[in-house]
Design an enzyme around this catalytic site. Structure first.
Site, mmCIF file in Angstrom:
data_model
loop_
_atom_site.group_PDB
_atom_site.id
_atom_site.type_symbol
_atom_site.label_atom_id
_atom_site.label_comp_id
_atom_site.label_asym_id
_atom_site.label_seq_id
_atom_site.Cartn_x
_atom_site.Cartn_y
_atom_site.Cartn_z
ATOM 1 N N ARG A 43 0.856 -1.180 0.000
ATOM 2 C CA ARG A 43 0.000 0.000 0.000
ATOM 3 C C ARG A 43 0.892 1.230 0.000
ATOM 4 O O ARG A 43 1.562 1.519 0.997
ATOM 5 C CB ARG A 43 -0.912 0.017 1.233
ATOM 6 C CG ARG A 43 -1.923 -1.097 1.278
ATOM 7 C CD ARG A 43 -2.977 -0.920 0.212
ATOM 8 N NE ARG A 43 -4.119 -1.787 0.475
ATOM 9 C CZ ARG A 43 -5.176 -1.843 -0.305
ATOM 10 N NH1 ARG A 43 -5.234 -1.103 -1.407
ATOM 11 N NH2 ARG A 43 -6.178 -2.645 -0.003
ATOM 12 N N ALA B 125 -10.234 -7.579 0.577
ATOM 13 C CA ALA B 125 -11.175 -6.462 0.567
ATOM 14 C C ALA B 125 -11.059 -5.702 -0.736
ATOM 15 O O ALA B 125 -10.065 -5.825 -1.451
ATOM 16 C CB ALA B 125 -10.884 -5.518 1.741
ATOM 17 N N GLU C 243 -13.895 -10.190 -4.293
ATOM 18 C CA GLU C 243 -12.580 -9.991 -3.684
ATOM 19 C C GLU C 243 -12.025 -11.275 -3.076
ATOM 20 O O GLU C 243 -10.825 -11.522 -3.127
ATOM 21 C CB GLU C 243 -12.636 -8.874 -2.644
ATOM 22 C CG GLU C 243 -12.903 -7.502 -3.234
ATOM 23 C CD GLU C 243 -11.811 -7.017 -4.184
ATOM 24 O OE1 GLU C 243 -10.636 -7.409 -4.023
ATOM 25 O OE2 GLU C 243 -12.142 -6.232 -5.095
ATOM 26 N N GLU D 148 -8.427 -12.323 -4.451
ATOM 27 C CA GLU D 148 -7.270 -12.191 -3.568
ATOM 28 C C GLU D 148 -6.918 -13.461 -2.810
ATOM 29 O O GLU D 148 -5.746 -13.685 -2.521
ATOM 30 C CB GLU D 148 -7.498 -11.035 -2.592
ATOM 31 C CG GLU D 148 -7.606 -9.700 -3.300
ATOM 32 C CD GLU D 148 -7.751 -8.518 -2.362
ATOM 33 O OE1 GLU D 148 -7.759 -8.709 -1.121
ATOM 34 O OE2 GLU D 148 -7.857 -7.389 -2.871
ATOM 35 N N PRO E 81 -14.915 8.821 9.650
ATOM 36 C CA PRO E 81 -16.158 9.558 9.445
ATOM 37 C C PRO E 81 -16.064 11.071 9.605
ATOM 38 O O PRO E 81 -17.011 11.773 9.257
ATOM 39 C CB PRO E 81 -17.106 8.953 10.480
ATOM 40 C CG PRO E 81 -16.231 8.343 11.510
ATOM 41 C CD PRO E 81 -14.979 7.911 10.795
ATOM 42 N N GLY E 82 -14.954 11.593 10.061
ATOM 43 C CA GLY E 82 -14.800 13.039 10.143
ATOM 44 C C GLY E 82 -14.595 13.691 8.790
ATOM 45 O O GLY E 82 -14.925 14.861 8.598
ATOM 46 N N GLU F 260 -16.690 6.824 3.128
ATOM 47 C CA GLU F 260 -16.544 5.386 2.887
ATOM 48 C C GLU F 260 -17.168 4.552 4.005
ATOM 49 O O GLU F 260 -16.872 4.747 5.179
ATOM 50 C CB GLU F 260 -15.065 5.018 2.766
ATOM 51 C CG GLU F 260 -14.846 3.536 2.510
ATOM 52 C CD GLU F 260 -13.382 3.146 2.501
ATOM 53 O OE1 GLU F 260 -13.015 2.300 1.672
ATOM 54 O OE2 GLU F 260 -12.610 3.670 3.336
ATOM 55 N N GLU G 22 -5.889 -8.256 -9.804
ATOM 56 C CA GLU G 22 -5.864 -7.149 -10.745
ATOM 57 C C GLU G 22 -4.417 -6.716 -10.937
ATOM 58 O O GLU G 22 -3.570 -6.928 -10.062
ATOM 59 C CB GLU G 22 -6.698 -5.987 -10.201
ATOM 60 C CG GLU G 22 -8.174 -6.311 -10.062
ATOM 61 C CD GLU G 22 -8.971 -5.191 -9.432
ATOM 62 O OE1 GLU G 22 -8.484 -4.045 -9.397
ATOM 63 O OE2 GLU G 22 -10.086 -5.474 -8.969
#
Length: 177
Positions: A59, A71, A87, A91, A109-110, A114, A132
């Protein structure tokens, strides 16, 4: 103020960023930076031996490899279960006979809209991996208790994986001696 004043700032392949002027429940008017995301799904894939699939995935935003449950992003407004099923095959190379919803997880959430839908998948059979091109990951099957230890030690850092692990725990039978 009856509705938000929304000013689009950026639209990318996955997200849209807006500046939104909104009235809060206490009457205060706030200017917020909001990132809109289509949401996703994450899967705790539990095999008959009590092992779960963790993927070690590169990542860029995390500056390297991290551990996660399989995920992905909801594509084209598909149902979250369909995302989870896709997924798991891509994966982990598995298909599940039984699916249980573990609820939803709010990433941040601030600032972020998502919602990640969490699932427990059991009754697994092997299928061909279909990664992918932009995915750099390895699937590992580890005992559930070892993954719990990874969570407690801080080795697991991904929020959706930690939330899914916590929610799946009541459904996992401890190993018999």
């Amino acid at each position: 103020m009856s509705s938000a004043k929304i000013t689009p700032v950026f639209t990318g392949r996955v997200i849209q960023v807006n500046v939104e002027v909104v009235q809060l429940p206490n009457g205060h008017v706030a200017t917020l930076d909001i990132v809109h995301h289509p949401g996703g799904a994450a899967v705790v894939a539990l095999d008959d031996a009590g092992r779960v699939c963790l993927v070690r995935q590169y990542r860029h935003a995390a500056n390297g490899y991290i551990w996660e449950f399989p995920a992905g992003k909801i594509d084209h407004k598909e149902p979250p279960l369909q995302t989870a099923q896709r997924e798991l095959e891509e994966e982990a190379g598995r298909r599940a006979r039984e699916w249980r919803s573990l609820g939803e997880y709010l990433s941040s959430p601030g600032i972020l809209t998502e919602v990640v839908h969490l699932f427990l998948a059991t009754g697994l059979t092997e299928v061909t991996h279909q990664l992918e091109a932009g995915e750099v990951l390895e699937a590992h099957w580890l005992p559930f208790e070892q993954v719990m230890q990874m969570a407690h030690s801080g080795e697991l850092r991904d929020g959706k994986t930690l939330a899914a692990l916590l929610r799946a725990a009541p459904y996992v039978q401890p190993p018999t001696p």
